[in-house]
Design a protein around this motif. Structure first.
Motif, PDB file in Angstrom:
ATOM      1  N   LEU A  92       0.860  -1.187   0.000  1.00 49.60           N
ATOM      2  CA  LEU A  92       0.000   0.000   0.000  1.00 49.60           C
ATOM      3  C   LEU A  92       0.890   1.228   0.000  1.00 49.60           C
ATOM      4  O   LEU A  92       1.830   1.299   0.808  1.00 49.60           O
ATOM      5  N   ILE A  93       0.595   2.174  -0.884  1.00 50.91           N
ATOM      6  CA  ILE A  93       1.409   3.396  -0.932  1.00 50.91           C
ATOM      7  C   ILE A  93       0.521   4.611  -0.697  1.00 50.91           C
ATOM      8  O   ILE A  93      -0.442   4.854  -1.447  1.00 50.91           O
ATOM      9  N   GLY A  94       0.825   5.360   0.348  1.00 53.67           N
ATOM     10  CA  GLY A  94       0.115   6.602   0.638  1.00 53.67           C
ATOM     11  C   GLY A  94       0.856   7.787   0.042  1.00 53.67           C
ATOM     12  O   GLY A  94       1.777   7.633  -0.772  1.00 53.67           O
ATOM     13  N   GLU A  95       0.431   8.980   0.462  1.00 54.77           N
ATOM     14  CA  GLU A  95       1.033  10.199  -0.106  1.00 54.77           C
ATOM     15  C   GLU A  95       2.313  10.571   0.646  1.00 54.77           C
ATOM     16  O   GLU A  95       3.408  10.569   0.080  1.00 54.77           O
ATOM     17  N   ALA A  96       2.150  10.881   1.909  1.00 57.37           N
ATOM     18  CA  ALA A  96       3.267  11.343   2.733  1.00 57.37           C
ATOM     19  C   ALA A  96       2.828  11.243   4.187  1.00 57.37           C
ATOM     20  O   ALA A  96       1.625  11.285   4.471  1.00 57.37           O
ATOM     21  N   PRO A  97       3.763  11.143   5.111  1.00 57.02           N
ATOM     22  CA  PRO A  97       3.359  11.079   6.525  1.00 57.02           C
ATOM     23  C   PRO A  97       2.626  12.349   6.942  1.00 57.02           C
ATOM     24  O   PRO A  97       2.886  13.430   6.411  1.00 57.02           O
ATOM     25  N   GLY A  98       1.709  12.203   7.882  1.00 53.60           N
ATOM     26  CA  GLY A  98       1.043  13.347   8.508  1.00 53.60           C
ATOM     27  C   GLY A  98       1.689  13.605   9.872  1.00 53.60           C
ATOM     28  O   GLY A  98       2.744  13.042  10.191  1.00 53.60           O
ATOM     29  N   ALA A  99       1.017  14.430  10.680  1.00 50.32           N
ATOM     30  CA  ALA A  99       1.604  14.836  11.963  1.00 50.32           C
ATOM     31  C   ALA A  99       1.859  13.647  12.885  1.00 50.32           C
ATOM     32  O   ALA A  99       2.937  13.528  13.484  1.00 50.32           O
ATOM     33  N   GLU A 100       0.879  12.759  12.996  1.00 53.96           N
ATOM     34  CA  GLU A 100       1.019  11.624  13.925  1.00 53.96           C
ATOM     35  C   GLU A 100       2.118  10.678  13.465  1.00 53.96           C
ATOM     36  O   GLU A 100       2.870  10.120  14.273  1.00 53.96           O
ATOM     37  N   GLU A 101       2.183  10.478  12.151  1.00 53.94           N
ATOM     38  CA  GLU A 101       3.190   9.575  11.591  1.00 53.94           C
ATOM     39  C   GLU A 101       4.582  10.149  11.838  1.00 53.94           C
ATOM     40  O   GLU A 101       5.511   9.433  12.238  1.00 53.94           O
ATOM     41  N   SER A 102       4.722  11.459  11.596  1.00 52.19           N
ATOM     42  CA  SER A 102       6.013  12.125  11.765  1.00 52.19           C
ATOM     43  C   SER A 102       6.463  12.035  13.225  1.00 52.19           C
ATOM     44  O   SER A 102       7.641  11.845  13.522  1.00 52.19           O
ATOM     45  N   LYS A 103       5.494  12.143  14.137  1.00 53.44           N
ATOM     46  CA  LYS A 103       5.806  12.086  15.572  1.00 53.44           C
ATOM     47  C   LYS A 103       6.223  10.672  15.983  1.00 53.44           C
ATOM     48  O   LYS A 103       7.156  10.468  16.738  1.00 53.44           O
ATOM     49  N   SER A 104       5.497   9.682  15.456  1.00 52.14           N
ATOM     50  CA  SER A 104       5.713   8.298  15.924  1.00 52.14           C
ATOM     51  C   SER A 104       6.748   7.538  15.097  1.00 52.14           C
ATOM     52  O   SER A 104       7.293   6.536  15.538  1.00 52.14           O
ATOM     53  N   GLY A 105       6.988   7.999  13.852  1.00 52.37           N
ATOM     54  CA  GLY A 105       7.925   7.285  12.975  1.00 52.37           C
ATOM     55  C   GLY A 105       7.316   6.092  12.264  1.00 52.37           C
ATOM     56  O   GLY A 105       8.033   5.287  11.670  1.00 52.37           O
ATOM     57  N   HIS A 106       5.973   5.964  12.296  1.00 53.57           N
ATOM     58  CA  HIS A 106       5.314   4.831  11.639  1.00 53.57           C
ATOM     59  C   HIS A 106       4.253   5.332  10.650  1.00 53.57           C
ATOM     60  O   HIS A 106       3.551   6.308  10.943  1.00 53.57           O
ATOM     61  N   PRO A 107       4.105   4.633   9.498  1.00 50.30           N
ATOM     62  CA  PRO A 107       3.127   5.098   8.511  1.00 50.30           C
ATOM     63  C   PRO A 107       1.683   4.775   8.915  1.00 50.30           C
ATOM     64  O   PRO A 107       1.427   3.754   9.551  1.00 50.30           O
ATOM     65  N   PHE A 108       0.793   5.666   8.548  1.00 52.74           N
ATOM     66  CA  PHE A 108      -0.652   5.448   8.733  1.00 52.74           C
ATOM     67  C   PHE A 108      -1.020   5.006  10.157  1.00 52.74           C
ATOM     68  O   PHE A 108      -1.606   3.955  10.354  1.00 52.74           O
ATOM     69  N   VAL A 109      -0.657   5.857  11.123  1.00 52.13           N
ATOM     70  CA  VAL A 109      -1.058   5.579  12.508  1.00 52.13           C
ATOM     71  C   VAL A 109      -2.033   6.646  13.037  1.00 52.13           C
ATOM     72  O   VAL A 109      -2.603   6.480  14.106  1.00 52.13           O
ATOM     73  N   GLY A 110      -2.204   7.746  12.288  1.00 56.38           N
ATOM     74  CA  GLY A 110      -3.104   8.816  12.738  1.00 56.38           C
ATOM     75  C   GLY A 110      -4.529   8.557  12.285  1.00 56.38           C
ATOM     76  O   GLY A 110      -4.940   7.405  12.113  1.00 56.38           O
ATOM     77  N   LYS A 111      -5.275   9.642  12.062  1.00 55.89           N
ATOM     78  CA  LYS A 111      -6.693   9.526  11.719  1.00 55.89           C
ATOM     79  C   LYS A 111      -6.886   8.727  10.415  1.00 55.89           C
ATOM     80  O   LYS A 111      -7.728   7.830  10.344  1.00 55.89           O
ATOM     81  N   ALA A 112      -6.092   9.067   9.382  1.00 58.09           N
ATOM     82  CA  ALA A 112      -6.214   8.338   8.104  1.00 58.09           C
ATOM     83  C   ALA A 112      -5.843   6.866   8.294  1.00 58.09           C
ATOM     84  O   ALA A 112      -6.409   5.976   7.658  1.00 58.09           O
ATOM     85  N   GLY A 113      -4.895   6.629   9.193  1.00 59.05           N
ATOM     86  CA  GLY A 113      -4.476   5.250   9.477  1.00 59.05           C
ATOM     87  C   GLY A 113      -5.584   4.437  10.122  1.00 59.05           C
ATOM     88  O   GLY A 113      -5.787   3.261   9.798  1.00 59.05           O
ATOM     89  N   LYS A 114      -6.324   5.092  11.032  1.00 57.58           N
ATOM     90  CA  LYS A 114      -7.448   4.388  11.691  1.00 57.58           C
ATOM     91  C   LYS A 114      -8.507   4.032  10.645  1.00 57.58           C
ATOM     92  O   LYS A 114      -9.093   2.948  10.656  1.00 57.58           O
ATOM     93  N   GLN A 115      -8.730   4.965   9.736  1.00 61.46           N
ATOM     94  CA  GLN A 115      -9.718   4.688   8.672  1.00 61.46           C
ATOM     95  C   GLN A 115      -9.233   3.569   7.770  1.00 61.46           C
ATOM     96  O   GLN A 115     -10.001   2.707   7.360  1.00 61.46           O
ATOM     97  N   LEU A 116      -7.938   3.622   7.469  1.00 57.09           N
ATOM     98  CA  LEU A 116      -7.359   2.576   6.628  1.00 57.09           C
ATOM     99  C   LEU A 116      -7.517   1.212   7.312  1.00 57.09           C
ATOM    100  O   LEU A 116      -7.914   0.232   6.675  1.00 57.09           O
ATOM    101  N   ASP A 117      -7.245   1.164   8.613  1.00 56.94           N
ATOM    102  CA  ASP A 117      -7.370  -0.101   9.352  1.00 56.94           C
ATOM    103  C   ASP A 117      -8.804  -0.642   9.247  1.00 56.94           C
ATOM    104  O   ASP A 117      -9.013  -1.842   9.053  1.00 56.94           O
ATOM    105  N   ALA A 118      -9.784   0.263   9.395  1.00 57.73           N
ATOM    106  CA  ALA A 118     -11.190  -0.174   9.339  1.00 57.73           C
ATOM    107  C   ALA A 118     -11.541  -0.688   7.942  1.00 57.73           C
ATOM    108  O   ALA A 118     -12.231  -1.710   7.790  1.00 57.73           O
TER     109      ALA A 118
END
Ligand code: URA
Length: 205
Positions: free
Chosen positions: A44-70
């Protein structure tokens, strides 16, 4: 052999020196690299990290990540078995009154991200690449030398791309964050993701 840790180390260094002369603002010192099993069938390829990703160092862990998980769960796709990465590895931002907000990567930033993206694909060798939104779709079409398409034109159907690393199936999807306020697009994304889940099941069986 897994070449990615060394390539990620080099990219971290490149971004640190690029930060000094970069024409656009970005969180260059906290890049987020791809994660997942090296033998993943799906990338899976996203656009770029957002704030949460940049903070945690992991892709798709913020709001978009939660949606992706669902969405993945509803399509019976196990995220643990998927290699997840982004077109560019740092959070691109606009800074106004001292506050950072996400911005779309510029065409130059997108092109600068292509060599590492190609190397990730060559290392993981997925059967299917699902792009999330217009930016990674453009990246894949540039890498393969195909004519550019928008996600509105290309979503939900498979295309075969020829890359330096060999052939790969491309399955474009809308970006989870882009459909938040549009119920009909959200439904389209759900249906497309379920179709992707069925394609993966067929490949397994
Ligand atoms: N959006 C993306 O495109 N990538 C992430 O990692 C998070 C949000």
């Amino acid at each position: 052999m897994d070449r990615l840790p060394e390539l990620y180390r080099q990219e971290r260094e490149r971004l640190l020196s690029y930060a000094e002369s970069a024409p656009r603002a970005g969180e260059y010192a906290s890049p987020v690299f791809g994660e997942g099993p090296m033998e993943s069938v799906l990338m899976l390829i996203g656009e770029a990290p957002g704030a949460e990703e940049s903070k945690s160092g992991h892709p798709f862990v913020g709001k978009a990540g939660k949606q992706l998980d669902a969405l993945l769960a509803a399509a019976d796709i196990n995220r643990e078995a998927v290699f997840v990465t982004n077109t560019i590895k740092y959070r691109p931002v606009n800074i106004k009154h001292g506050r950072s907000s996400n911005r779309t990567p510029s065409p130059e930033e997108l092109r600068a991200g292509l060599p590492l993206l190609a190397a990730e694909i060559a290392a993981v060798r997925p059967c299917i690449i699902a792009t999330l939104g217009n930016t990674p779709l453009k990246a894949m079409l540039l890498l393969s030398g195909n004519a550019l398409l928008t996600v509105g034109e290309a979503h939900g159907s498979r295309m075969t791309l020829s890359l330096a690393a060999g052939q790969v199936q491309l399955f474009p999807l809308y970006h989870p964050a882009s459909v938040i306020y549009n119920r009909s697009l959200a439904q389209t994304l759900e249906e497309d993701m379920k179709r992707l889940g069925q394609i993966l099941k067929q490949q397994e069986g």
